[in-house]
Design an enzyme around this catalytic site. Structure first.
Site, PDB file in Angstrom:
ATOM      1  N   LEU A   1       0.817  -1.218   0.000  1.00 13.00           N
ATOM      2  CA  LEU A   1       0.000   0.000   0.000  1.00 13.00           C
ATOM      3  C   LEU A   1       0.848   1.264   0.000  1.00 13.00           C
ATOM      4  O   LEU A   1       1.878   1.331   0.664  1.00 13.00           O
ATOM      5  CB  LEU A   1      -0.909  -0.003   1.234  1.00 13.00           C
ATOM      6  CG  LEU A   1      -1.863  -1.195   1.338  1.00 13.00           C
ATOM      7  CD1 LEU A   1      -2.752  -1.054   2.563  1.00 13.00           C
ATOM      8  CD2 LEU A   1      -2.708  -1.360   0.078  1.00 13.00           C
ATOM      9  N   HIS A   2       0.401   2.262  -0.764  1.00 11.24           N
ATOM     10  CA  HIS A   2       1.045   3.572  -0.782  1.00 11.24           C
ATOM     11  C   HIS A   2      -0.055   4.627  -0.645  1.00 11.24           C
ATOM     12  O   HIS A   2      -1.248   4.291  -0.528  1.00 11.24           O
ATOM     13  CB  HIS A   2       1.870   3.757  -2.058  1.00 11.24           C
ATOM     14  CG  HIS A   2       1.122   3.434  -3.319  1.00 11.24           C
ATOM     15  ND1 HIS A   2       0.065   4.194  -3.774  1.00 11.24           N
ATOM     16  CD2 HIS A   2       1.252   2.409  -4.201  1.00 11.24           C
ATOM     17  CE1 HIS A   2      -0.405   3.675  -4.894  1.00 11.24           C
ATOM     18  NE2 HIS A   2       0.287   2.581  -5.175  1.00 11.24           N
TER      19      HIS A   2
ATOM     20  N   GLY B   1      -1.517   6.430  -2.686  1.00 10.48           N
ATOM     21  CA  GLY B   1      -2.592   6.341  -3.686  1.00 10.48           C
ATOM     22  C   GLY B   1      -3.719   5.454  -3.148  1.00 10.48           C
ATOM     23  O   GLY B   1      -4.899   5.817  -3.210  1.00 10.48           O
ATOM     24  N   HIS B   2      -3.349   4.290  -2.574  1.00 11.28           N
ATOM     25  CA  HIS B   2      -4.370   3.406  -1.991  1.00 11.28           C
ATOM     26  C   HIS B   2      -5.070   4.107  -0.822  1.00 11.28           C
ATOM     27  O   HIS B   2      -6.278   4.000  -0.650  1.00 11.28           O
ATOM     28  CB  HIS B   2      -3.726   2.126  -1.438  1.00 11.28           C
ATOM     29  CG  HIS B   2      -3.098   1.252  -2.472  1.00 11.28           C
ATOM     30  ND1 HIS B   2      -1.743   1.027  -2.544  1.00 11.28           N
ATOM     31  CD2 HIS B   2      -3.642   0.525  -3.482  1.00 11.28           C
ATOM     32  CE1 HIS B   2      -1.481   0.207  -3.544  1.00 11.28           C
ATOM     33  NE2 HIS B   2      -2.606  -0.108  -4.135  1.00 11.28           N
TER      34      HIS B   2
ATOM     35  N   GLN C   1      -3.588 -12.187 -13.379  1.00 12.45           N
ATOM     36  CA  GLN C   1      -3.411 -10.939 -14.142  1.00 12.45           C
ATOM     37  C   GLN C   1      -1.942 -10.660 -14.449  1.00 12.45           C
ATOM     38  O   GLN C   1      -1.614  -9.627 -15.012  1.00 12.45           O
ATOM     39  CB  GLN C   1      -4.072  -9.760 -13.433  1.00 12.45           C
ATOM     40  CG  GLN C   1      -3.422  -9.306 -12.148  1.00 12.45           C
ATOM     41  CD  GLN C   1      -4.243  -8.221 -11.471  1.00 12.45           C
ATOM     42  OE1 GLN C   1      -5.284  -8.504 -10.874  1.00 12.45           O
ATOM     43  NE2 GLN C   1      -3.819  -6.971 -11.584  1.00 12.45           N
TER      44      GLN C   1
ATOM     45  N   LYS D   1      -5.125   6.352 -12.385  1.00 11.57           N
ATOM     46  CA  LYS D   1      -3.801   6.016 -12.914  1.00 11.57           C
ATOM     47  C   LYS D   1      -3.913   4.790 -13.822  1.00 11.57           C
ATOM     48  O   LYS D   1      -3.316   4.734 -14.883  1.00 11.57           O
ATOM     49  CB  LYS D   1      -2.830   5.728 -11.779  1.00 11.57           C
ATOM     50  CG  LYS D   1      -1.612   5.052 -12.329  1.00 11.57           C
ATOM     51  CD  LYS D   1      -0.450   5.078 -11.419  1.00 11.57           C
ATOM     52  CE  LYS D   1       0.654   4.277 -12.037  1.00 11.57           C
ATOM     53  NZ  LYS D   1       0.405   2.843 -11.961  1.00 11.57           N
TER      54      LYS D   1
ATOM     55  N   VAL E   1      -2.866   9.889  -7.659  1.00 10.84           N
ATOM     56  CA  VAL E   1      -2.103  10.552  -6.590  1.00 10.84           C
ATOM     57  C   VAL E   1      -0.634  10.518  -7.004  1.00 10.84           C
ATOM     58  O   VAL E   1      -0.134   9.488  -7.465  1.00 10.84           O
ATOM     59  CB  VAL E   1      -2.317   9.838  -5.235  1.00 10.84           C
ATOM     60  CG1 VAL E   1      -1.500  10.505  -4.139  1.00 10.84           C
ATOM     61  CG2 VAL E   1      -3.794   9.849  -4.876  1.00 10.84           C
TER      62      VAL E   1
ATOM     63  N   ARG F   1       5.176  -0.407  -7.925  1.00 12.93           N
ATOM     64  CA  ARG F   1       6.378  -0.727  -8.698  1.00 12.93           C
ATOM     65  C   ARG F   1       7.490   0.305  -8.508  1.00 12.93           C
ATOM     66  O   ARG F   1       8.651   0.011  -8.770  1.00 12.93           O
ATOM     67  CB  ARG F   1       6.061  -0.769 -10.190  1.00 12.93           C
ATOM     68  CG  ARG F   1       5.286  -1.980 -10.577  1.00 12.93           C
ATOM     69  CD  ARG F   1       4.716  -1.825 -11.972  1.00 12.93           C
ATOM     70  NE  ARG F   1       3.588  -2.714 -12.130  1.00 12.93           N
ATOM     71  CZ  ARG F   1       3.669  -3.954 -12.571  1.00 12.93           C
ATOM     72  NH1 ARG F   1       4.813  -4.443 -12.942  1.00 12.93           N
ATOM     73  NH2 ARG F   1       2.615  -4.713 -12.650  1.00 12.93           N
TER      74      ARG F   1
HETATM   75  O1  PAF Z   1      -5.149  -2.369  -9.452  1.00 16.43           O
HETATM   76  C1  PAF Z   1      -4.886  -3.405  -8.804  1.00 16.43           C
HETATM   77  O2  PAF Z   1      -4.184  -3.379  -7.794  1.00 16.43           O
HETATM   78  C2  PAF Z   1      -5.442  -4.746  -9.278  1.00 16.43           C
HETATM   79  O3  PAF Z   1      -5.480  -4.800 -10.656  1.00 16.43           O
HETATM   80  C3  PAF Z   1      -6.820  -5.099  -8.661  1.00 16.43           C
HETATM   81  C4  PAF Z   1      -7.883  -4.116  -9.097  1.00 16.43           C
HETATM   82  C5  PAF Z   1      -6.714  -5.109  -7.154  1.00 16.43           C
HETATM   83  C6  PAF Z   1      -7.256  -6.487  -9.134  1.00 16.43           C
HETATM   84  O4  PAF Z   1      -6.349  -7.464  -8.742  1.00 16.43           O
END
Ligand code: PAF
Length: 295
Positions: A33-34, A36-37, A61, A149, A176, A187
């Site tokens: 988490l940063h 932005g979250h 993903q 973003k 953000v 990243r």
């Molecule tokens: O943006 C993300 O962190 C991911 O793509 C999400 C929406 C949590 C789905 O895994």
């Protein structure tokens, strides 16, 4: 804050909240988490009575196993941060809660998934659409909060929610940025000191190309200049630098309607993405040979 790992336990809680008339806001994350979250969490707290944050590093993903292996896993420190924000639930599902044995359904969105990160990361948006659908259903979300973003991801999720009649309202939140303009991302931690110093150039180049295009400048030329500026600054490769329509993400060759400029580029082994709105050009470029109508 309660940490929950099983959907049955989560379900009992969300049923009781809804019975009591409370609304549920959900922020979906892959952890690390940063700020932005955290801004998404604060948005959720201002809009919903109950807030759930999910952490699930979704293998489906990641089209590149190395990228998945390198993804930072920081559950303890994430939990600590969220505790201090006073959310209701941190949902960290066991992998089997999301992908049980024999799981064989994929949600695939056409149109807005094509191009941009959809071309460079095959299967990425199928993985996102599938996991987001599952998590929105498991959390029984009334609202969910997505950062601009990842603008293409936001449009993919909008399509899923509309097409599958999910009840969740999507709230888009502005990107953000660090003080030097770099869009926040988990990243960024992997850039290293030197590359971190170069990295804000991506946002500056993006804004300057958007200004040129918004003033009626030639789109192809502006994009070419922008790519060159990134390479000269020290970026290793540009995956794409494109003007697309908003919201349907069609490729645009001129700014004849409102759009967005999108970039993805590699710096020191890290792929950075960013985007910015572009107003329709005040004077659409005159087609070769066409004499403008008198006003
Ligand atoms: O943006 C993300 O962190 C991911 O793509 C999400 C929406 C949590 C789905 O895994």
């Amino acid at each position: 804050m309660k940490i929950i790992r099983h959907k049955s336990e989560l379900r009992d809680l969300t049923i009781s909240w809804h019975r009591a008339g409370d609304t549920i806001g959900v922020v979906l994350t892959m952890g690390a988490l940063h700020d932005g979250h955290l801004s998404l969490v604060k948005n959720a707290q201002s809009r919903a009575d109950r807030v759930i944050v999910t952490i699930f590093v979704n293998p489906r993903q990641f089209n590149n196993p190395e990228d998945l292996a390198k993804y930072p896993k920081t559950e303890d420190s994430d939990a600590h941060i969220l505790e201090s924000l006073d959310i209701d639930v941190l949902y960290v599902p066991e992998p089997g809660e999301i992908y049980p044995a024999c799981f064989s359904t994929t949600i695939s969105v056409s149109g807005v998934s094509d191009g941009l990160c959809g071309s460079d990361r095959p299967g990425h948006f199928d993985g996102v659409a599938t996991v987001v659908t599952k998590l929105l259903l498991q959390t029984d979300a009334d609202y969910t909060f997505f950062g601009e973003k990842d603008f293409q991801q936001l449009q993919v999720v909008r399509r899923v929610v509309a097409d599958l009649d999910l009840k969740t309202e999507i709230v888009a939140c502005p990107t953000v940025r660090e003080d030097d303009g770099l869009a926040m991302s988990s990243r960024n931690l992997r850039l290293g000191t030197e590359a971190r110093e170069v990295s804000p150039v991506i946002g500056r180049v993006l804004e300057s190309a958007a200004n040129v295009i918004g003033r009626g400048g030639n789109v192809a030329q502006a994009l070419e200049t922008a790519c060159q500026a990134l390479l000269v600054a020290g970026f290793d490769e540009v995956d794409y630098f494109e003007l697309r329509s908003d919201p349907d993400l069609q490729l645009l060759m001129s700014a004849d309607r409102p759009g967005r400029l999108f970039v993805a580029a590699w710096l020191n082994g890290v792929r950075l993405i960013d985007n910015t709105p572009v107003k329709a050009a005040s004077h659409a470029p005159i087609e070769a040979g066409r004499i403008p109508e008198p006003v």
